[in-house]
Design a protein around this motif. Structure first.
Motif, PDB file in Angstrom:
ATOM      1  N   THR A 220      58.683  14.445 -36.562  1.00  0.00           N
ATOM      2  CA  THR A 220      58.448  15.781 -36.013  1.00  0.00           C
ATOM      3  C   THR A 220      56.961  16.097 -35.978  1.00  0.00           C
ATOM      4  O   THR A 220      56.452  16.668 -35.001  1.00  0.00           O
ATOM      5  N   ALA A 221      56.273  15.735 -37.050  1.00  0.00           N
ATOM      6  CA  ALA A 221      54.834  15.982 -37.078  1.00  0.00           C
ATOM      7  C   ALA A 221      54.136  15.190 -35.981  1.00  0.00           C
ATOM      8  O   ALA A 221      53.213  15.686 -35.325  1.00  0.00           O
ATOM      9  N   LEU A 222      54.601  13.973 -35.776  1.00  0.00           N
ATOM     10  CA  LEU A 222      53.989  13.147 -34.727  1.00  0.00           C
ATOM     11  C   LEU A 222      54.233  13.763 -33.352  1.00  0.00           C
ATOM     12  O   LEU A 222      53.314  13.839 -32.519  1.00  0.00           O
ATOM     13  N   LEU A 223      55.465  14.216 -33.138  1.00  0.00           N
ATOM     14  CA  LEU A 223      55.768  14.854 -31.854  1.00  0.00           C
ATOM     15  C   LEU A 223      54.965  16.132 -31.672  1.00  0.00           C
ATOM     16  O   LEU A 223      54.484  16.427 -30.575  1.00  0.00           O
ATOM     17  N   ALA A 224      54.837  16.896 -32.748  1.00  0.00           N
ATOM     18  CA  ALA A 224      54.060  18.137 -32.660  1.00  0.00           C
ATOM     19  C   ALA A 224      52.601  17.838 -32.342  1.00  0.00           C
ATOM     20  O   ALA A 224      51.962  18.538 -31.549  1.00  0.00           O
ATOM     21  N   ALA A 225      52.085  16.782 -32.959  1.00  0.00           N
ATOM     22  CA  ALA A 225      50.701  16.413 -32.681  1.00  0.00           C
ATOM     23  C   ALA A 225      50.537  15.986 -31.218  1.00  0.00           C
ATOM     24  O   ALA A 225      49.567  16.370 -30.552  1.00  0.00           O
ATOM     25  N   CYS A 226      51.494  15.208 -30.732  1.00  0.00           N
ATOM     26  CA  CYS A 226      51.431  14.799 -29.324  1.00  0.00           C
ATOM     27  C   CYS A 226      51.523  16.005 -28.402  1.00  0.00           C
ATOM     28  O   CYS A 226      50.805  16.100 -27.401  1.00  0.00           O
ATOM     29  N   LEU A 227      52.418  16.939 -28.756  1.00  0.00           N
ATOM     30  CA  LEU A 227      52.575  18.138 -27.934  1.00  0.00           C
ATOM     31  C   LEU A 227      51.295  18.963 -27.943  1.00  0.00           C
ATOM     32  O   LEU A 227      50.849  19.460 -26.906  1.00  0.00           O
ATOM     33  N   ALA A 228      50.716  19.111 -29.127  1.00  0.00           N
ATOM     34  CA  ALA A 228      49.477  19.883 -29.219  1.00  0.00           C
ATOM     35  C   ALA A 228      48.375  19.213 -28.414  1.00  0.00           C
ATOM     36  O   ALA A 228      47.578  19.879 -27.731  1.00  0.00           O
TER      37      ALA A 228
END
Lengths: 299, 186
Positions: free
Chosen positions: A58-66
């Motif tokens: 989730t953190a990785l996806l959030a970072a990619c989204l950001a």
């Protein structure tokens, strides 16, 4: 084969096998409780590990989204950045050909600072106002002969040209008579026009064609005693054109003299100026025409 | 209604049905406790082996394909746990311990039926538990699990000759004790 005298190995094995195989022993309940507790603990550990993996994902996806949002935002901001760069390049253009004072001109120490003696939002008495107005309007009168008018009883009228009074009188029948200064901007080129000819609206020669307009300079207080001086830079418009909106009041805070104003003017001059030029024949003629005709009639 | 079929019971356990696992435990734990007691030194160690074995069963129940009996599969899991426990605690010790027991010559041989008829289950189990770990492991694997010496040697990490020697020494000790018990009873 026999290791002892009394036993055959196979008999011994068979004896133990038959004695112990398929037998049951009572199991204490504590063993089952421990088995369940241990199984639940291991399942909890697995769930925690899975939870940690999911958190990481989730953190990785959030970072990619950001990151994606950041780049999208950066791309959407880039047109504004282009506008700034355009303004920065056009700032290097030559000075105002008409000689009218602009905010950019106020940067130079040789030119009089219009805003120098008037702090932001300062309220002054009429007597002080006259001196401030003289000091502020003098460069504009010398440069482009602007019409700066005030109320008829104001001492400001002494410093104005004669046509300013005529303009004030001629505008009494208009809707703007209650306002202190309604004299439209009068262009020097308009004075040089032959009689009977009308100046067609043309595109402004430059965004530097700024003159002092007195339209909103005097903001009288309700009691009539004090007035706030708010000089406004107006883009110089050709006669007959629709009056432009004030670009920026000088009472607004300025960090670099003229710099911010020019940055804001640049896209305005490229888009809105031309739009008004094209729409000018379709719009009702402002009071400038009537003043001009009255002036001509008076002459 | 709990499934009586071992395969369905195993499938229910694999799906996380706690009631099915409860039933599986109570169906096979008493038998498995005997197995654990044979490999253990005492009752407490047997309980530990049983607990650890059923946790392993719970973790690996999804690997049971239903080819054999569920009891045999659980038993193999329990035996593997006992082997792991032996290698963890007893592998370094008593592999070369010499047999100190003395055998007595007797003209009258004992049969298996006589032994089981006269010696109680608990006494026979205690005889096995009193063997040294190495002897006990080899005896259990050879007699009860039906392994060959090369398989035992592979499982325990010893040579095949050591496995044969340990089995012979375990038999001698058990024969001595059984003889003593039989003579005491007679």
């Amino acid at each position: 084969m026999n290791t002892t005298n009394n036993f055959d190995d196979n008999e011994l094995d068979e004896a133990f096998r038959s004695a112990l195989d398929d037998r049951r022993m009572p199991v204490p309940p504590a063993v089952w409780a421990n088995v369940r507790a241990t199984a639940l603990e291991k399942q909890l550990i697995k769930t925690r590990i899975l939870n940690n993996w999911l958190r990481g994902a989730t953190a990785l996806l959030a970072a990619c989204l950001a990151l994606a949002l950041y780049f999208l935002g950066k791309q959407s901001v880039s047109p504004a950045t282009d506008g700034k760069s355009m303004a920065a390049t056009t700032k290097q253009q030559p000075a105002n050909p008409t000689g009218a004072p602009t905010n950019a001109d106020s940067d130079s120490p040789d030119k009089p600072q219009i805003r120098a003696g008037l702090p932001l939002g300062m309220t002054v008495d009429r007597g002080q106002l006259t001196a401030i107005e003289k000091r502020a309007v003098q460069p504009a009168q010398e440069a482009a002969s602007p019409t700066l008018t005030g109320r008829p009883d104001s001492k400001l009228a002494e410093t104005l040209p004669a046509q300013a009074d005529e303009a004030a009188e001629s505008s009494n029948d208009s809707e703007r008579t209650a306002e202190p200064a309604l004299a439209p901007t009068k262009n020097r080129a308009e004075d040089e026009m032959p009689e009977g000819s009308e100046m067609l609206p043309t595109a402004p020669e430059s965004e530097n064609n700024l003159i002092i307009n007195s339209q909103s300079e005097l903001m009288h207080q309700p009691d009539g005693s004090n007035a706030t001086y708010q000089p406004v830079l107006m883009p110089q418009t050709p006669a007959g054109a629709y009056p432009m909106a004030p670009i920026r009041s000088l009472n607004e805070p300025q960090t670099g003299a003229g710099q911010l104003q020019r940055t804001a003017v640049q896209p305005y001059s490229w888009s809105v100026f031309r739009m008004f030029d094209y729409l000018a024949p379709l719009l009702p003629k402002p009071a400038t025409k009537r003043v001009h005709k009255k002036n001509k009639a008076g002459n | 209604m709990f499934p009586d079929n071992d395969k369905q019971l195993a499938m229910s356990c694999a799906e996380g049905d706690s009631a099915a696992f409860d039933r599986l435990y109570h169906r096979y734990a008493p038998k498995m406790l005997v197995v654990c007691s044979r490999y253990a030194r005492d009752r407490d160690e047997a309980h530990d082996l049983l607990q650890e074995g059923f946790i392993r069963v719970f973790e690996q129940i999804h690997t049971f394909k239903g080819a054999g009996s569920l009891e045999g599969w659980i038993r193999r899991v329990i035996v593997s746990v006992a082997l792991a426990n032996y290698q963890r605690h007893h592998a370094e010790r008593s592999q070369t311990k010499s047999l100190s027991a003395e055998f007595t010559d007797d003209d009258q041989p004992f049969r298996a039926e006589e032994i089981t008829a006269q010696i109680a289950f608990d006494d026979m189990l205690r005889m096995i538990q009193q063997l040294t770990p190495a002897y006990r492991m080899v005896f259990n694997l050879y007699v009860f699990e039906g392994m060959k010496h090369h398989e035992i040697a592979e499982q325990l990490g010893i040579s095949e000759g050591t496995s044969k020697s340990n089995l012979a020494q375990a038999r001698r000790i058990l024969q001595e004790r059984i003889t003593k018990v039989m003579f005491d009873l007679s």
